[in-house]
Design an enzyme around this catalytic site. Structure first.
Site, PDB file in Angstrom:
ATOM      1  N   SER A 238       0.857  -1.188   0.000  1.00 44.31           N
ATOM      2  CA  SER A 238       0.000   0.000   0.000  1.00 44.31           C
ATOM      3  C   SER A 238       0.891   1.235   0.000  1.00 44.31           C
ATOM      4  CB  SER A 238      -0.895  -0.002   1.229  1.00 44.31           C
ATOM      5  OG  SER A 238      -0.117   0.324   2.368  1.00 44.31           O
ATOM      6  N   LYS A 239       0.236   2.383   0.101  1.00 44.17           N
ATOM      7  CA  LYS A 239       0.975   3.643   0.063  1.00 44.17           C
ATOM      8  C   LYS A 239       2.059   3.711   1.139  1.00 44.17           C
ATOM      9  CE  LYS A 239      -2.599   6.592  -1.692  1.00 44.17           C
ATOM     10  NZ  LYS A 239      -3.712   7.346  -1.174  1.00 44.17           N
ATOM     11  N   ARG A 240       1.800   3.024   2.239  1.00 41.77           N
ATOM     12  CA  ARG A 240       2.774   3.049   3.334  1.00 41.77           C
ATOM     13  C   ARG A 240       4.157   2.581   2.879  1.00 41.77           C
ATOM     14  NH1 ARG A 240       2.052  -0.855   6.561  1.00 41.77           N
ATOM     15  NH2 ARG A 240       0.310  -1.702   5.384  1.00 41.77           N
ATOM     16  N   HIS A 241       4.183   1.764   1.826  1.00 39.98           N
ATOM     17  CA  HIS A 241       5.463   1.194   1.401  1.00 39.98           C
ATOM     18  C   HIS A 241       6.209   2.103   0.436  1.00 39.98           C
ATOM     19  CE1 HIS A 241       3.080  -2.291   2.747  1.00 39.98           C
ATOM     20  NE2 HIS A 241       4.224  -2.602   3.321  1.00 39.98           N
TER      21      HIS A 241
END
Ligand code: GLU
Length: 456
Positions: A238-241
């Site tokens: 996800s965007k967190r990565h």
């Protein structure tokens, strides 16, 4: 039979890594077999679909070179057709109007959960349709009550789902808008899809879709459900990565061919081969080679792959690729070394085009000062004599080549009878402002005689 595959994104965000990978697999499979690859924009969710997302999908596909043979088709332009099919299903008794209120459905769900069951529509209106005045009904598909659905999946093998587990799903909302499972089947049927390659988050939908295909008397496509991509922490990507939008990789200086190569390996393998030319990908890609378990996204491996592609690329081509990144950084490449000569030296040292620019600033602009630690350590009284001697040796070079720069360095340390570091360390800081650069002879050669003397 000619192969037809599709990529049908919902335009509710940018094109991300997972989407790009399924698009690539579908594209490869169609191209490899001389078939057709279709782009279809699934924009029936009008609240969440945006023009920008549609554009982002086009941009991402174009940058990656994933060309399509048909489309883009827009589902919002096919609403009449979906209505026609919904009417057909109603007429032939494979669908029915449902007037159940939200309240009734909420209560039903609550009771089912309480008694430990899976929430599921109970078929109330299937058995006795009571028209309720003033209520716009939804339309539900009459899922077969008995028997089972067998998915012959290229990745999962045979997956069997009992119809008893499936309820009568809504195929048209109360405002008449068709739902995903209906539109996808109508499109895949009308567009002659032979292979549906998509993320395994859709595996739950597949038995429902198969039942609708059957009710419509349509030929079933073959399925390949691709396992998801995890981040390095084992959680769903996800965007967190970090950067997950494909165009972010463009901005960050990745080569599209390197990203494609990385993506093809993310969930598919051919022995332990890592690098595939475009032709090799087309020749070797195969649905049966798709991995059965989730794959894990590694930024380091992508960087490695990108560097490999930069190293293998002819210097002239790499120069063309990196030029826009110099422009973006506000640098005028005409005031420094020829890009082709620069990339030949720098490509071994960097992993992205952006990094190549960042590591080359001192060739194209005045030094913005010196690295503080290097300044303190190298610019001491003892550095004056070697630097002056080097300056004199450079004055004498009439044919400015890296080899002659190398010889001048050598001659200077020999003449002064000093170790190479006594000259090399302060010289590098003087020329580049810091302690990391290509070899000194290359650095001097690329800087040119004038700038080299001036900086010393
Ligand atoms: N629009 C769906 C999605 O983006 C398509 C799924 C499919 O391939 O059927 O997830």
């Amino acid at each position: 039979m000619s192969v037809v595959t599709r990529f049908p994104p919902s335009p509710t965000g940018y094109l991300h890594i997972g989407g790009a990978r399924t698009a690539l697999f579908s594209w490869l499979y169609a191209k490899k077999l001389g078939g057709q690859f279709i782009l279809r924009i699934e924009d029936t969710d009008r609240e969440r679909s945006t023009e920008e997302s549609v554009q982002a999908i086009f941009d991402g596909m174009e940058w990656l070179g994933l060309t399509y043979d048909q489309g883009p088709f827009y589902q919002t332009k096919r609403l009449e057709r979906y209505k026609e099919v919904i009417d057909q299903l109603l007429e032939q008794g494979d669908a029915y109007y449902c007037y159940c209120s939200r309240e009734r459905l909420d209560n039903l769900r609550e009771e089912q959960m309480k008694s430990g069951g899976k929430p599921k529509y109970d078929g109330h209106c299937r058995h006795k349709a009571e028209k309720v005045e003033g209520v716009n009904p939804v339309v539900r598909f009459k899922n077969p009550e008995a028997g089972e659905v067998v998915i012959k999946d290229h990745v999962r093998g045979e997956v069997t789902i009992s119809n008893a587990e499936l309820d009568d799903l809504i195929i048209a909302r109360s405002d008449g808008m068709p739902t995903y499972n209906l539109t996808v089947v109508v499109d895949d049927m009308d567009m002659g899809m032979t292979h549906v390659i998509r993320g395994d988050d859709h595996l739950n939908n597949t038995p429902r879709q198969i039942n609708i295909f059957k009710a419509l008397g349509a030929k079933l496509p073959e399925f390949a459900h691709v396992p998801m991509i995890l981040g390095e922490d084992g959680k769903r990507l996800s965007k967190r990565h970090g950067a997950v939008s494909v165009m972010q990789y463009a901005d960050d200086g990745f080569l599209p061919e390197a990203l494609l190569n990385y993506l093809v390996r993310l969930g598919w393998s051919h022995g332990d081969q890592e690098i595939f030319t475009a032709d090799e990908m087309l020749e070797l890609f195969d649905l049966d080679g798709i991995n059965k378990s989730a794959s894990s996204f590694s930024q380091d491996k992508l960087l490695w792959m990108n560097q490999e592609y930069m190293k293998q690329m002819p210097d002239a081509d790499l120069a063309v690729r990196v030029a826009p990144y110099f422009n973006k950084a506000g640098l005028d490449v005409k005031v420094g070394p020829e890009l082709e000569a620069l990339v030949a030296v720098q490509k071994e040292r960097v992993s992205t085009l952006v990094e190549l620019v960042q590591q080359s600033l001192y060739f194209y602009q005045d030094l913005q000062g010196y690295d503080e630690k290097a300044d303190k350590k190298q610019f001491k009284v003892g550095a004056i004599e070697p630097l002056e001697a080097m300056s004199a040796a450079i004055e004498d070079i009439s044919d400015w080549t890296a080899q002659n720069c190398h010889d001048a360095l050598q001659a200077t340390v020999e003449k002064l009878e000093i170790g190479f570091g006594k000259l090399g360390l302060p010289l590098r800081v003087a020329l580049t402002g810091a302690t990391a650069s290509p070899s000194l002879d290359q650095t001097m050669f690329l800087l040119g005689k004038g700038k080299t003397l001036q900086r010393i």
